[in-house]
Design a protein around this motif. Structure first.
Motif, PDB file in Angstrom:
ATOM      1  N   ASP A   1       0.681  -1.039  -0.032  1.00 47.39           N
ATOM      2  CA  ASP A   1      -0.212  -0.200   0.056  1.00 47.39           C
ATOM      3  C   ASP A   1       0.954   1.137  -0.105  1.00 47.39           C
ATOM      4  OD1 ASP A   1      -2.148  -1.468  -0.037  1.00 47.39           O
ATOM      5  OD2 ASP A   1      -2.600  -1.235   2.216  1.00 47.39           O
ATOM      6  N   TYR A   2       2.097   1.064   0.569  1.00 48.49           N
ATOM      7  CA  TYR A   2       2.682   2.497   0.821  1.00 48.49           C
ATOM      8  C   TYR A   2       3.550   2.601  -0.489  1.00 48.49           C
ATOM      9  CZ  TYR A   2       1.368   1.909   5.705  1.00 48.49           C
ATOM     10  OH  TYR A   2       0.470   1.976   6.564  1.00 48.49           O
ATOM     11  N   GLU A   3       4.052   1.335  -1.238  1.00 52.12           N
ATOM     12  CA  GLU A   3       4.708   1.611  -2.573  1.00 52.12           C
ATOM     13  C   GLU A   3       3.693   2.140  -3.449  1.00 52.12           C
ATOM     14  OE1 GLU A   3       7.725  -2.142  -1.800  1.00 52.12           O
ATOM     15  OE2 GLU A   3       5.601  -2.337  -2.837  1.00 52.12           O
ATOM     16  N   ALA A   4       2.329   1.716  -3.559  1.00 53.25           N
ATOM     17  CA  ALA A   4       1.394   2.417  -4.446  1.00 53.25           C
ATOM     18  C   ALA A   4       1.028   3.915  -4.023  1.00 53.25           C
ATOM     19  CB  ALA A   4       0.094   1.612  -4.338  1.00 53.25           C
ATOM     20  N   ALA A   5       1.075   4.183  -2.829  1.00 57.31           N
ATOM     21  CA  ALA A   5       0.856   5.803  -2.366  1.00 57.31           C
ATOM     22  C   ALA A   5       2.160   6.389  -2.750  1.00 57.31           C
ATOM     23  CB  ALA A   5       0.759   5.837  -0.997  1.00 57.31           C
ATOM     24  N   ALA A   6       3.407   6.044  -2.750  1.00 62.98           N
ATOM     25  CA  ALA A   6       4.709   6.526  -3.316  1.00 62.98           C
ATOM     26  C   ALA A   6       4.379   6.676  -4.759  1.00 62.98           C
ATOM     27  CB  ALA A   6       5.853   6.071  -2.675  1.00 62.98           C
ATOM     28  N   ALA A   7       4.063   5.849  -5.488  1.00 61.76           N
ATOM     29  CA  ALA A   7       3.896   5.779  -6.948  1.00 61.76           C
ATOM     30  C   ALA A   7       3.085   6.813  -7.435  1.00 61.76           C
ATOM     31  CB  ALA A   7       3.693   4.469  -7.633  1.00 61.76           C
ATOM     32  N   GLY A   8       2.025   6.951  -6.626  1.00 62.00           N
ATOM     33  CA  GLY A   8       0.974   7.946  -6.894  1.00 62.00           C
ATOM     34  C   GLY A   8       1.517   8.998  -6.785  1.00 62.00           C
ATOM     35  N   ALA A   9       2.012   9.436  -5.502  1.00 67.86           N
ATOM     36  CA  ALA A   9       2.424  10.549  -5.326  1.00 67.86           C
ATOM     37  C   ALA A   9       3.591  11.356  -6.075  1.00 67.86           C
ATOM     38  CB  ALA A   9       3.167  10.658  -3.805  1.00 67.86           C
ATOM     39  N   ALA A  10       4.511  10.366  -6.808  1.00 72.56           N
ATOM     40  CA  ALA A  10       5.420  10.723  -7.875  1.00 72.56           C
ATOM     41  C   ALA A  10       4.619  11.148  -9.047  1.00 72.56           C
ATOM     42  CB  ALA A  10       6.245   9.460  -7.981  1.00 72.56           C
ATOM     43  N   SER A  11       3.584  10.200  -9.339  1.00 75.36           N
ATOM     44  CA  SER A  11       3.046  10.636 -10.708  1.00 75.36           C
ATOM     45  C   SER A  11       2.350  11.973 -10.508  1.00 75.36           C
ATOM     46  CB  SER A  11       1.865   9.681 -10.959  1.00 75.36           C
ATOM     47  OG  SER A  11       0.974  10.078 -11.799  1.00 75.36           O
ATOM     48  N   ASN A  12       1.686  12.412  -9.418  1.00 74.11           N
ATOM     49  CA  ASN A  12       1.072  13.585  -9.097  1.00 74.11           C
ATOM     50  C   ASN A  12       2.010  14.698  -9.207  1.00 74.11           C
ATOM     51  OD1 ASN A  12      -1.542  12.489  -8.842  1.00 74.11           O
ATOM     52  ND2 ASN A  12      -1.458  12.620  -6.476  1.00 74.11           N
ATOM     53  N   LEU A  13       3.216  14.666  -8.528  1.00 76.07           N
ATOM     54  CA  LEU A  13       4.208  15.627  -8.624  1.00 76.07           C
ATOM     55  C   LEU A  13       4.936  15.970 -10.105  1.00 76.07           C
ATOM     56  CD1 LEU A  13       6.266  17.310  -7.559  1.00 76.07           C
ATOM     57  CD2 LEU A  13       7.918  15.469  -7.063  1.00 76.07           C
ATOM     58  N   ALA A  14       4.742  14.903 -10.890  1.00 76.73           N
ATOM     59  CA  ALA A  14       5.329  14.802 -12.375  1.00 76.73           C
ATOM     60  C   ALA A  14       4.189  15.943 -13.117  1.00 76.73           C
ATOM     61  CB  ALA A  14       5.509  13.719 -12.829  1.00 76.73           C
ATOM     62  N   ALA A  15       2.871  15.418 -12.675  1.00 80.14           N
ATOM     63  CA  ALA A  15       1.843  16.086 -13.409  1.00 80.14           C
ATOM     64  C   ALA A  15       1.589  17.607 -12.852  1.00 80.14           C
ATOM     65  CB  ALA A  15       0.376  15.563 -13.024  1.00 80.14           C
ATOM     66  N   ALA A  16       1.940  17.988 -11.747  1.00 80.33           N
ATOM     67  CA  ALA A  16       2.254  19.246 -11.338  1.00 80.33           C
ATOM     68  C   ALA A  16       3.194  19.951 -11.783  1.00 80.33           C
ATOM     69  CB  ALA A  16       2.254  19.178  -9.873  1.00 80.33           C
ATOM     70  N   GLU A  17       4.560  19.335 -12.136  1.00 80.59           N
ATOM     71  CA  GLU A  17       5.651  20.036 -12.671  1.00 80.59           C
ATOM     72  C   GLU A  17       5.255  20.375 -13.875  1.00 80.59           C
ATOM     73  OE1 GLU A  17       8.670  17.260 -11.614  1.00 80.59           O
ATOM     74  OE2 GLU A  17       9.038  18.409  -9.861  1.00 80.59           O
ATOM     75  N   SER A  18       4.679  19.360 -14.686  1.00 78.04           N
ATOM     76  CA  SER A  18       4.004  19.700 -16.199  1.00 78.04           C
ATOM     77  C   SER A  18       3.207  20.805 -16.109  1.00 78.04           C
ATOM     78  CB  SER A  18       3.758  18.276 -16.680  1.00 78.04           C
ATOM     79  OG  SER A  18       3.164  18.442 -17.823  1.00 78.04           O
ATOM     80  N   ALA A  19       2.122  20.910 -15.384  1.00 74.00           N
ATOM     81  CA  ALA A  19       1.374  21.939 -15.401  1.00 74.00           C
ATOM     82  C   ALA A  19       1.868  23.351 -15.079  1.00 74.00           C
ATOM     83  CB  ALA A  19       0.451  21.543 -14.191  1.00 74.00           C
ATOM     84  N   LEU A  20       2.959  23.421 -14.257  1.00 71.29           N
ATOM     85  CA  LEU A  20       3.658  24.552 -14.125  1.00 71.29           C
ATOM     86  C   LEU A  20       4.431  24.985 -15.355  1.00 71.29           C
ATOM     87  CD1 LEU A  20       4.707  26.735 -12.023  1.00 71.29           C
ATOM     88  CD2 LEU A  20       6.658  25.282 -11.744  1.00 71.29           C
TER      89      LEU A  20
ATOM     90  N   LYS B   1       6.162  12.542   2.325  1.00 72.69           N
ATOM     91  CA  LYS B   1       5.425  11.644   3.348  1.00 72.69           C
ATOM     92  C   LYS B   1       5.228  10.280   2.967  1.00 72.69           C
ATOM     93  CE  LYS B   1       0.894  11.230   5.797  1.00 72.69           C
ATOM     94  NZ  LYS B   1       1.183   9.839   5.957  1.00 72.69           N
ATOM     95  N   ALA B   2       4.859  10.106   1.431  1.00 71.79           N
ATOM     96  CA  ALA B   2       4.739   8.673   1.021  1.00 71.79           C
ATOM     97  C   ALA B   2       5.888   7.922   1.244  1.00 71.79           C
ATOM     98  CB  ALA B   2       4.186   8.650  -0.456  1.00 71.79           C
ATOM     99  N   GLU B   3       6.913   8.529   1.016  1.00 71.75           N
ATOM    100  CA  GLU B   3       8.356   7.821   0.912  1.00 71.75           C
ATOM    101  C   GLU B   3       8.684   7.580   2.422  1.00 71.75           C
ATOM    102  OE1 GLU B   3      10.748  10.714  -1.261  1.00 71.75           O
ATOM    103  OE2 GLU B   3      10.542   9.375  -3.049  1.00 71.75           O
ATOM    104  N   THR B   4       8.263   8.571   3.246  1.00 70.13           N
ATOM    105  CA  THR B   4       8.681   8.258   4.789  1.00 70.13           C
ATOM    106  C   THR B   4       7.880   7.272   5.383  1.00 70.13           C
ATOM    107  OG1 THR B   4       9.215  10.671   5.136  1.00 70.13           O
ATOM    108  CG2 THR B   4       8.376   9.415   7.054  1.00 70.13           C
TER     109      THR B   4
END
Length: 175
Positions: free
Chosen positions: A61-80, A129-132
């Motif tokens: 579950d924590y690996e999935a959360a970290a992968a989702g958070a990494a994806s959200n970060l990539a999307a946010a950086e792209s949007a910026l 947080k997800a990585e922690t």
């Protein structure tokens, strides 16, 4: 008369007391999940070193959360990046229209850029947080210690803050 000489003398003084470790710690799970691995040293009376992994909680579950958070970060950086390109285009269009004054914040897309920056910061924090949390699936000894008591075993489900063991320092001791 008696000749006095200098020397060492050992005196034995019988006494009683209770010897206690300098530190005693109740270890607890920081994240919840099923215990999938237990160290061979996770037994009362055995000594562990600082940093030794005592228990592992299922990380899926924590690996999935970290992968989702990494994806959200990539999307946010792209949007910026996209928003900054739109802002540059808006400024070029403003100048092409022959405007000599400075454009207002809406024309320069400042609110949209600030929003995109904030989403990026939020996504970075969520990834941290997800990585922690993923790292917290490994319960480690915080210092060189002896395990005095265990309260969980392989296959148990741990809730966050569930006690897993009590440990105490190897040295020093207090009397």
């Amino acid at each position: 008369y008696l000749m006095v000489t200098r020397g060492e003398e050992v005196f034995e003084i019988p006494s009683q007391g209770i010897i206690q470790p300098d530190n005693r710690t109740q270890l607890a799970a920081e994240v919840g999940g099923k215990v999938i691995e237990v160290s061979d040293h996770f037994e009362p009376g055995l000594q562990v070193q600082a940093g030794d992994v005592l228990l592992k909680i299922a990380p899926t579950d924590y690996e999935a959360a970290a992968a989702g958070a990494a994806s959200n970060l990539a999307a946010a950086e792209s949007a910026l990046v996209s928003e900054e390109a739109r802002a540059e285009q808006a400024l070029r269009d403003w100048r092409r229209l022959g405007k000599r004054s400075e454009p207002g914040p809406l024309v320069a897309r400042e609110p949209q850029r600030k929003s995109a920056l904030a989403r990026g910061e939020s996504a970075r924090a969520a990834l941290a947080k997800a990585e922690t949390d993923l790292e917290r699936t490994k319960i480690r000894a915080p210092y060189d210690a002896v395990i005095s008591q265990t309260t969980t075993e392989l296959g148990s489900y741990l809730a966050p803050s569930a006690p897993v063991a009590e440990i105490y320092t190897v040295a020093p001791f207090e009397v």
